[in-house]
Write an enzyme that holds these catalytic residues in place. Sequence first.
Site, PDB file in Angstrom:
ATOM      1  CG  ASP A 106      -2.274   0.739   0.845  1.00 47.67           C
ATOM      2  OD1 ASP A 106      -2.543   0.960  -0.341  1.00 47.67           O
ATOM      3  OD2 ASP A 106      -3.001   1.115   1.780  1.00 47.67           O
ATOM      4  CG  HIS A 375       0.612   2.868   4.171  1.00 45.74           C
ATOM      5  ND1 HIS A 375       0.759   1.744   4.962  1.00 45.74           N
ATOM      6  CD2 HIS A 375      -0.637   2.809   3.659  1.00 45.74           C
ATOM      7  CE1 HIS A 375      -0.366   1.040   4.922  1.00 45.74           C
ATOM      8  NE2 HIS A 375      -1.229   1.670   4.152  1.00 45.74           N
TER       9      HIS A 375
END
Length: 969
Positions: A106, A375
């Site tokens: 991701d 993230h």
Amino acid sequence: QESMHAYAANVYTTVIEELMKGKQRKFIAVEQEFFRLWWDFVATDTQKQQVRQLLQEGRLEFVIGGQVMHDEAVTLIDDQILQLTEGHGFLYETFGFRPQFSWHVDPFGASATTPTLFALAGFNAHLISRIDYDLKADMQKNKKLQFVWQGSPSLSERQEIFTHVMDQYSYCTPSQLPFSNRSGFFWNGFATFPDPPKDGVYPNMSLPVTDANLHLYAQTMVANIKERAAWFQTGDVLWPWGCDKQFFNASVQYSNMDLLVDYINKHSAEFGVTVQYATVSDYFQAIYSRNLTWEIRDSQDFLPYSTEPFQAWTGFYTSRSTLKGIARRASSLLYAGESLFTQYVRKHPEGSVCKCKALEQLQSLRWAVSEVQHHDGITGTESPKVKDMYMNNLMYGMFNVKKLMASIIFDINNAKKNGEVYSSVYTTGSGKPDVDQYVVVYNPLAWNITTFVTVSVSSEEMSVYDELGHSVPAQVQSSVESQSTYDLYILVAISGLSYRKYSIKPLDGKQSAFIGSSIKYKRRDLTRADQHSRQLFPVVNDCYQIVFDQNTNLMHSITERETNQTVQFTQEFLEYHVNGDTKKGPISDNYLFAPNASAVPVSKAVGLEVMSGNLMTEIRQYFYSDVTSQDYIYAVYTRLYSVPEGYDGKLLCHRIEQEYSVGPLELNREAVLRTSTSLNTRQLLYTDNNGYQMQKRPFKAYVNNTVARNYYPMVQTAYIEDDTTRLMLLAERAHGVSSQGNGQVEVMLHRRIWNNLEWNLNNNLTLNDSSVVRPVIWLILGTKVVTNTLYRTSGLALEHRPVVMFGALSGDKPKLPRQLQQNSVHDLPVTVPPNLHLQTLSIPGWRYSSNHAEQVRSIRMGKQKQGDADFSRVLLRIRHLYEVGEDPVLSQPVIVDLKSLLKGLGSVMAVEERSLTGTWDVNTLEPWKWKTAQYPGKKFFNSKETSEDFVFTVHPKEIRTFFVYFQVQ
């Protein structure tokens, strides 16, 4: 916590239950922060036993195993290692489990540092997904989505890793069904916030598998599998089943999945496919056993990342600049706190600071710094509420560690009973000149440093003395921040991992600090400035002459005095105007940067004030929207230092320090500082990957969105150069950076955006950030040879500035005999050569055995050590800062004698070299060796050395990790 309540706890609870019901079922879990919250606060003893059994059977597998799945673009290598180590330590201590595969599906783009880190951690394969859309299409078509990645040019095949890039479907199951207008494959529906539904009926639950649609469902699944098989070199297809926030109701998921899996396998002759539940390990094992020869990818990264022609994910390099700054400040404070605590435990075993409480204080900051590397954390791509959570956790951890450092110093000083009575040591505060005040300054780096620290005081008339009562060079001047206070700059020279104490007194007739004098220049109207007549005036130190033009109040040129090379040099603030209305075209948001047109200069008038003194000159420039504006939106404070005789001023002299004040911005503006020079750079830019290595960034022209697609992350370093001269930029937080013209480098400093994209609105993802940001950038200008020797140490000196603590003295202080005072502060310092960095010196507190067989045995027998943390094991990491061939001297291997390096901490009894996160003995680590054209045999590289008497050779770019044990005092 809200995610735990809404769905995440239910993932673990129901998945464990379902795995126990069918031997064929499997599952992978990634982020330890969620798992540990479940394990510590939700799981029953029965569930814990089941987890242990499933791990042993290989049906539950932890991949990556860090606290989070960290971002790759804007994180610092130290923090990536910290969060991985934090998760791995828990998994190894609790289960004896060591992750060997990644699942980096991701993060928005892929850095070349990551494959190196995962190889160093003992991983056998790496898996990524988000790379540029047109690049992925090309790799997919040519069956090049799998390769052996040599992420570091210097470590090359010694730390390579097999890498799998997911195809265009990425990590979520495709949900379209050709035979129904309902979705497929996501039978548990979508998670609901804040509470799970009482009746267990979730929104968007997919069409259940029945006898009537079983064949159609199987056909749909097989068609997708075959489509993907065509993009890979082997007949093994990784088919990810799940997505974000899935498996919170695992029984409905597995019961439908079982039906499909069984049906396809019963009709495998007809379908030409067999399917099985698998872990990441099962998949890579299948690929590895095919024994194919793979292509090698060099150290080029996959940044930036675009998903469509107008979707360049380069905005997040700057989003939420304040969070990015605090995250790095926290990381740096943690680094200082860890080494001070380690020294305290080693040198003061009888000290009064409670070690267990101290470890908890450090732990709170380890967790906070680890989790923000997520993230959707440091990237600035979270909602304001989540951002506040990260900030609160960081601030709480920082408060704890500052408190710990102050109490350690208080205890050490009082233990020395050298006649001084301390009333307090505290960590914030401004001077009260009526009380004698002292500052304690700790240097967390393993080098001797000479630098300035700044203290806020309330009077200009001050004197500063060291521990021996000698006067210390200092300069005081009116503060930028407020009318009523002054900034006192103190010149400090401190050896590695040591602290010194300075007392600040109201003027007592003797030597006083230099008082900086101010000259204010008239505000200049840039629109009417005469381009032909210049009124130039210089500001000079031993290394540079910076010339300003009084006609515009802007910088004009910089001369590097050693070579007498002059570079034309101007700086201006510009803003990109961006669109937030999806009906009007591409938008900028937390993730994306989509400028409408070129950047527009913001100020029509510039004010200038020069503060000059014997030690420093500070040039204050204020940028106004027009000549009559009351308030400035932008300011630059440029500082140039002069170092007196007798001090090592090399680094100080060569840095031009700039601090910026930016904001509050208007809505849908992105603020950049553009520096234009006369260097013929051919628009080539260099930026770093995570403060570890540099990447070459040639300017690329695209049909669309060229400006945004030429933005790159600068985590710590960027530079431009021509044949002779280089301009380096060093940063204390991440920024987007670009070269939009020859000789130019621009840094995005701040963003304020609002948009009406439905997904963003639903998730409160608008970046209406009205803050003022105060980033700092150090500039170094010089020949390539000179900048090469300076930029690594300077970057770390900016990252790890000394920690300043304040205290007050009470009562009269008797003067002590000289020799007594002398060694009250200076123990044996810990110092490494300038091409090495002491990356970690800490006491992790893990209770696991470093003998793997013993650790596994004690877990199987339920005898893991409970109770107090282990304070005898010291974790040490040493990193070589240079690449092979980068510098004739600094790129050489370095021989390190750990016994002698650490003698200040006590007598080293034993050293074990470990994998990056500490869980493997390097001598037992034998990662898979994938065949490449370069190395056709699957031979295993034995790059290990047998160390003689604690002596190791550290080669360029190596990061070496050790457990060190000292003689008990």
